[in-house]
Motif scaffolding. Structure first.
Motif, PDB file in Angstrom:
ATOM      1  N   ILE A   1     -20.880   1.526 -83.700  1.00 53.05           N
ATOM      2  CA  ILE A   1     -21.991   0.909 -84.411  1.00 53.05           C
ATOM      3  C   ILE A   1     -21.525  -0.265 -85.270  1.00 53.05           C
ATOM      4  N   LYS A   2     -20.415  -0.140 -85.990  1.00 54.52           N
ATOM      5  CA  LYS A   2     -19.934  -1.226 -86.838  1.00 54.52           C
ATOM      6  C   LYS A   2     -19.488  -2.422 -85.991  1.00 54.52           C
ATOM      7  N   GLU A   3     -18.800  -2.141 -84.899  1.00 61.02           N
ATOM      8  CA  GLU A   3     -18.372  -3.228 -84.005  1.00 61.02           C
ATOM      9  C   GLU A   3     -19.571  -3.944 -83.400  1.00 61.02           C
ATOM     10  N   LEU A   4     -20.570  -3.182 -82.994  1.00 63.27           N
ATOM     11  CA  LEU A   4     -21.758  -3.791 -82.399  1.00 63.27           C
ATOM     12  C   LEU A   4     -22.529  -4.617 -83.427  1.00 63.27           C
ATOM     13  N   GLN A   5     -22.550  -4.149 -84.672  1.00 65.94           N
ATOM     14  CA  GLN A   5     -23.204  -4.939 -85.719  1.00 65.94           C
ATOM     15  C   GLN A   5     -22.486  -6.266 -85.928  1.00 65.94           C
ATOM     16  N   GLY A   6     -21.149  -6.248 -85.878  1.00 65.48           N
ATOM     17  CA  GLY A   6     -20.395  -7.496 -85.979  1.00 65.48           C
ATOM     18  C   GLY A   6     -20.677  -8.436 -84.824  1.00 65.48           C
ATOM     19  N   ILE A   7     -20.786  -7.874 -83.621  1.00 67.99           N
ATOM     20  CA  ILE A   7     -21.108  -8.693 -82.448  1.00 67.99           C
ATOM     21  C   ILE A   7     -22.492  -9.314 -82.586  1.00 67.99           C
ATOM     22  N   ALA A   8     -23.451  -8.521 -83.065  1.00 68.07           N
ATOM     23  CA  ALA A   8     -24.814  -9.030 -83.229  1.00 68.07           C
ATOM     24  C   ALA A   8     -24.864 -10.131 -84.284  1.00 68.07           C
ATOM     25  N   ASP A   9     -24.170  -9.933 -85.407  1.00 68.43           N
ATOM     26  CA  ASP A   9     -24.173 -10.946 -86.472  1.00 68.43           C
ATOM     27  C   ASP A   9     -23.504 -12.236 -86.005  1.00 68.43           C
ATOM     28  N   ALA A  10     -22.383 -12.101 -85.293  1.00 70.34           N
ATOM     29  CA  ALA A  10     -21.688 -13.290 -84.797  1.00 70.34           C
ATOM     30  C   ALA A  10     -22.542 -14.049 -83.793  1.00 70.34           C
ATOM     31  N   PHE A  11     -23.237 -13.324 -82.926  1.00 69.98           N
ATOM     32  CA  PHE A  11     -24.106 -13.978 -81.944  1.00 69.98           C
ATOM     33  C   PHE A  11     -25.261 -14.697 -82.632  1.00 69.98           C
ATOM     34  N   SER A  12     -25.840 -14.044 -83.659  1.00 72.71           N
ATOM     35  CA  SER A  12     -26.944 -14.672 -84.386  1.00 72.71           C
ATOM     36  C   SER A  12     -26.481 -15.936 -85.102  1.00 72.71           C
ATOM     37  N   ALA A  13     -25.288 -15.885 -85.724  1.00 74.68           N
ATOM     38  CA  ALA A  13     -24.767 -17.065 -86.411  1.00 74.68           C
ATOM     39  C   ALA A  13     -24.470 -18.192 -85.425  1.00 74.68           C
ATOM     40  N   GLU A  14     -23.918 -17.837 -84.273  1.00 76.46           N
ATOM     41  CA  GLU A  14     -23.623 -18.858 -83.256  1.00 76.46           C
ATOM     42  C   GLU A  14     -24.905 -19.489 -82.732  1.00 76.46           C
ATOM     43  N   LEU A  15     -25.929 -18.665 -82.529  1.00 75.54           N
ATOM     44  CA  LEU A  15     -27.200 -19.188 -82.037  1.00 75.54           C
ATOM     45  C   LEU A  15     -27.832 -20.131 -83.045  1.00 75.54           C
ATOM     46  N   LYS A  16     -27.777 -19.766 -84.341  1.00 73.41           N
ATOM     47  CA  LYS A  16     -28.321 -20.641 -85.380  1.00 73.41           C
ATOM     48  C   LYS A  16     -27.556 -21.961 -85.445  1.00 73.41           C
ATOM     49  N   ALA A  17     -26.223 -21.890 -85.304  1.00 71.50           N
ATOM     50  CA  ALA A  17     -25.420 -23.110 -85.338  1.00 71.50           C
ATOM     51  C   ALA A  17     -25.762 -24.031 -84.166  1.00 71.50           C
ATOM     52  N   LYS A  18     -25.971 -23.449 -82.992  1.00 72.52           N
ATOM     53  CA  LYS A  18     -26.338 -24.257 -81.833  1.00 72.52           C
ATOM     54  C   LYS A  18     -27.712 -24.903 -82.030  1.00 72.52           C
ATOM     55  N   GLN A  19     -28.657 -24.152 -82.565  1.00 70.28           N
ATOM     56  CA  GLN A  19     -29.988 -24.700 -82.802  1.00 70.28           C
ATOM     57  C   GLN A  19     -29.938 -25.818 -83.837  1.00 70.28           C
ATOM     58  N   GLU A  20     -29.132 -25.628 -84.890  1.00 67.55           N
ATOM     59  CA  GLU A  20     -29.007 -26.660 -85.907  1.00 67.55           C
ATOM     60  C   GLU A  20     -28.362 -27.923 -85.340  1.00 67.55           C
ATOM     61  N   ALA A  21     -27.332 -27.754 -84.494  1.00 66.23           N
ATOM     62  CA  ALA A  21     -26.693 -28.919 -83.868  1.00 66.23           C
ATOM     63  C   ALA A  21     -27.665 -29.651 -82.950  1.00 66.23           C
ATOM     64  N   LYS A  22     -28.482 -28.909 -82.224  1.00 64.99           N
ATOM     65  CA  LYS A  22     -29.476 -29.537 -81.350  1.00 64.99           C
ATOM     66  C   LYS A  22     -30.496 -30.329 -82.166  1.00 64.99           C
ATOM     67  N   ARG A  23     -30.930 -29.757 -83.296  1.00 67.53           N
ATOM     68  CA  ARG A  23     -31.872 -30.486 -84.155  1.00 67.53           C
ATOM     69  C   ARG A  23     -31.223 -31.745 -84.720  1.00 67.53           C
ATOM     70  N   ASN A  24     -29.943 -31.665 -85.089  1.00 68.00           N
ATOM     71  CA  ASN A  24     -29.250 -32.836 -85.620  1.00 68.00           C
ATOM     72  C   ASN A  24     -29.141 -33.943 -84.578  1.00 68.00           C
ATOM     73  N   VAL A  25     -28.879 -33.571 -83.320  1.00 66.20           N
ATOM     74  CA  VAL A  25     -28.801 -34.576 -82.251  1.00 66.20           C
ATOM     75  C   VAL A  25     -30.144 -35.281 -82.103  1.00 66.20           C
ATOM     76  N   THR A  26     -31.222 -34.527 -82.097  1.00 67.83           N
ATOM     77  CA  THR A  26     -32.549 -35.126 -81.967  1.00 67.83           C
ATOM     78  C   THR A  26     -32.871 -36.032 -83.159  1.00 67.83           C
ATOM     79  N   ARG A  27     -32.572 -35.536 -84.358  1.00 63.98           N
ATOM     80  CA  ARG A  27     -32.889 -36.302 -85.565  1.00 63.98           C
ATOM     81  C   ARG A  27     -32.083 -37.601 -85.625  1.00 63.98           C
ATOM     82  N   LEU A  28     -30.787 -37.531 -85.362  1.00 63.52           N
ATOM     83  CA  LEU A  28     -29.932 -38.710 -85.455  1.00 63.52           C
ATOM     84  C   LEU A  28     -30.249 -39.719 -84.354  1.00 63.52           C
TER      85      LEU A  28
END
Length: 447
Positions: A153-180
């Motif tokens: 359970i603890k390992e899976l929670q870490g995997i879920a948090d890391a995936f969520s953070a990576e997804l947010k970073a990708k979305q933010e980078a995509k928004r920055n590309v569009t904005r710039l």
């Protein structure tokens, strides 16, 4: 030694001889035999698995099967002295998900290799559970064991948090590309109007946007290009100011060096005019002022042009926003009129299974709405679908429909194959005034 429900002990988890074991499957079987049982709850594991599923490559039919199996486990079976076991045949699962038994078998194997399930096979290959009539504990059972997921359970929670953070970073980078990219395009358009030649920067913009590099690197390069264009604008303005200063200095020098010539007789040629006539302004003809031509002259030229060309109506029609979907107007206190016969007490009485998964009753409407993110995961509803439902019927009614949908999906997963679609259909019925939510809740409470 591994604990089995009812307090009995077993030194191994049996696997049928026809299964071809892989190293990942062996690791799952090892986790299922662990002695140091991790303390967790069904709700915690269910939510964690659904968050980590994309990172583990679990999607489509496999995700659907995982959702059904989680719903079939009992909350009490996730205690440390018990085993979260599910006994359901591949044929029954195939009926639930509308796939073949071979597809179901491959999906189950994928869940085992992902470290979520473990096989607990009987000698005959059948899956069954015998429970104690008094305590409800499992006296004997064979099927699919969720113990590996509980241990990780603890390992899976870490995997879920890391995936969520990576997804947010990708979305933010995509928004920055569009904005710039839009900001750079605007700067280049302004430069063209001012006569500033920036062909190299325009070509670099095209190269960056066409490149296959990740969006975060692309955003960095676009940021550097934006700063270079801004610097070019500053250089151009400095040069223009320098030229203007030089011109002013030259003019001042000429004025200071030139001596006045007092001997030159002024030579002025003037045309005598009637001063009275020159001071008079022609008054408009009253008839001309009343005419359409004179009236059109005093109207805004661009509006007159649009009126003549018929563009005004077209522009207005194209600018009109699309009609919003009908919504249920709330009461004065912000609640929906469809909740007049629904109380938080009725919801608590009708949603026992959901409360077991979430780990407690709903103390108030605010508490219920605070758990909507977990309820969305239980029914597989997207955030966009939830926001759309709230905008149509309000948060209170949407939350009540959501928890009712989750309860129905947990009680009878075969009758509610797509809970998210059922939820949206209920929202449509609420908008049409055909939803009798209190009847559904009374039925669940009595059932």
């Amino acid at each position: 030694m591994a604990l089995v429900n009812g307090g009995t002990m077993q030194n191994q988890i049996s696997v049928a001889t026809f299964r071809r074991l892989t190293p990942a499957m062996v690791e799952s079987q090892r986790l299922a035999m662990a002695n140091d049982i991790v303390a967790t709850t069904k709700a915690e594991v269910a939510i964690t698995l659904k968050k980590a599923a994309p990172a583990l490559g679990i999607e489509g039919t496999t995700y659907h099967i995982l959702d059904i199996l989680l719903g079939l486990t009992k909350a009490d079976d996730w205690k440390q002295d018990r085993r979260p076991l599910v006994a359901i045949s591949n044929e029954k699962l195939a009926d639930y998900v509308g796939r073949s038994t071979r597809t179901v078998a491959r999906s189950l194997k994928k869940l085992v290799e992902a470290g979520i399930l473990a096989y607990r096979d009987s000698p005959t290959g059948r899956r069954f559970i015998y429970r104690n009539e008094v305590s409800g504990d499992i006296d004997r059972g064979f099927g699919l064991d969720f113990s590996p997921a509980r241990q990780r359970i603890k390992e899976l929670q870490g995997i879920a948090d890391a995936f969520s953070a990576e997804l947010k970073a990708k979305q933010e980078a995509k928004r920055n590309v569009t904005r710039l990219s839009r900001a750079i395009a605007d700067l280049l358009a302004v430069a063209a109007l001012e006569g500033l030649r920036l062909e190299e920067h325009e070509a670099e913009l095209s190269v960056i946007l066409a490149s296959a590099i990740p969006n975060d690197l692309k955003a960095d390069r676009l940021s550097q290009l934006y700063e270079a264009i801004v610097a070019a604008f500053g250089t151009n303005e400095a040069a223009a100011e320098g030229e203007a200063t030089a011109a002013e200095s030259e003019t001042s020098f000429e004025e200071m060096s030139g001596a006045p010539d007092t001997d030159v007789t002024p030579y002025n040629i003037t045309t005598p005019q009637n001063s009275k006539k020159s001071n008079e302004r022609p008054s408009p003809n009253v008839d001309d002022f009343k005419s359409k031509k004179a009236y059109g002259f005093y109207k805004a030229p661009e509006k007159e042009h649009l009126r003549k060309s018929g563009a005004t109506d077209r522009t207005r029609s194209s600018a009109e926003p699309p009609k919003a979907k009908p919504s249920v107007p709330p009461n004065a206190d912000g609640t929906s009129p469809l909740l007049s016969e629904v109380s938080i007490g009725l919801i608590n009485t009708a949603t026992r299974e959901t409360q077991d998964i979430l780990g407690g009753a709903f103390r108030s409407w605010g508490d219920l709405m605070g758990r909507t993110s977990e309820l969305r995961l239980l029914v597989g509803l997207s955030e966009a679908g939830w926001r759309g439902a709230c905008s149509r019927v309000g948060q209170h009614l949407a939350a009540a429909v959501l928890v009712t949908t989750a309860e129905k999906a947990l009680r009878d997963p075969d009758q509610l194959a797509r809970p998210a679609g059922y939820f949206l259909a209920c929202i449509d019925r609420a908008v049409d005034g055909k939803l009798a939510l209190h009847r559904s809740l009374f039925g669940l409470a009595q059932g």
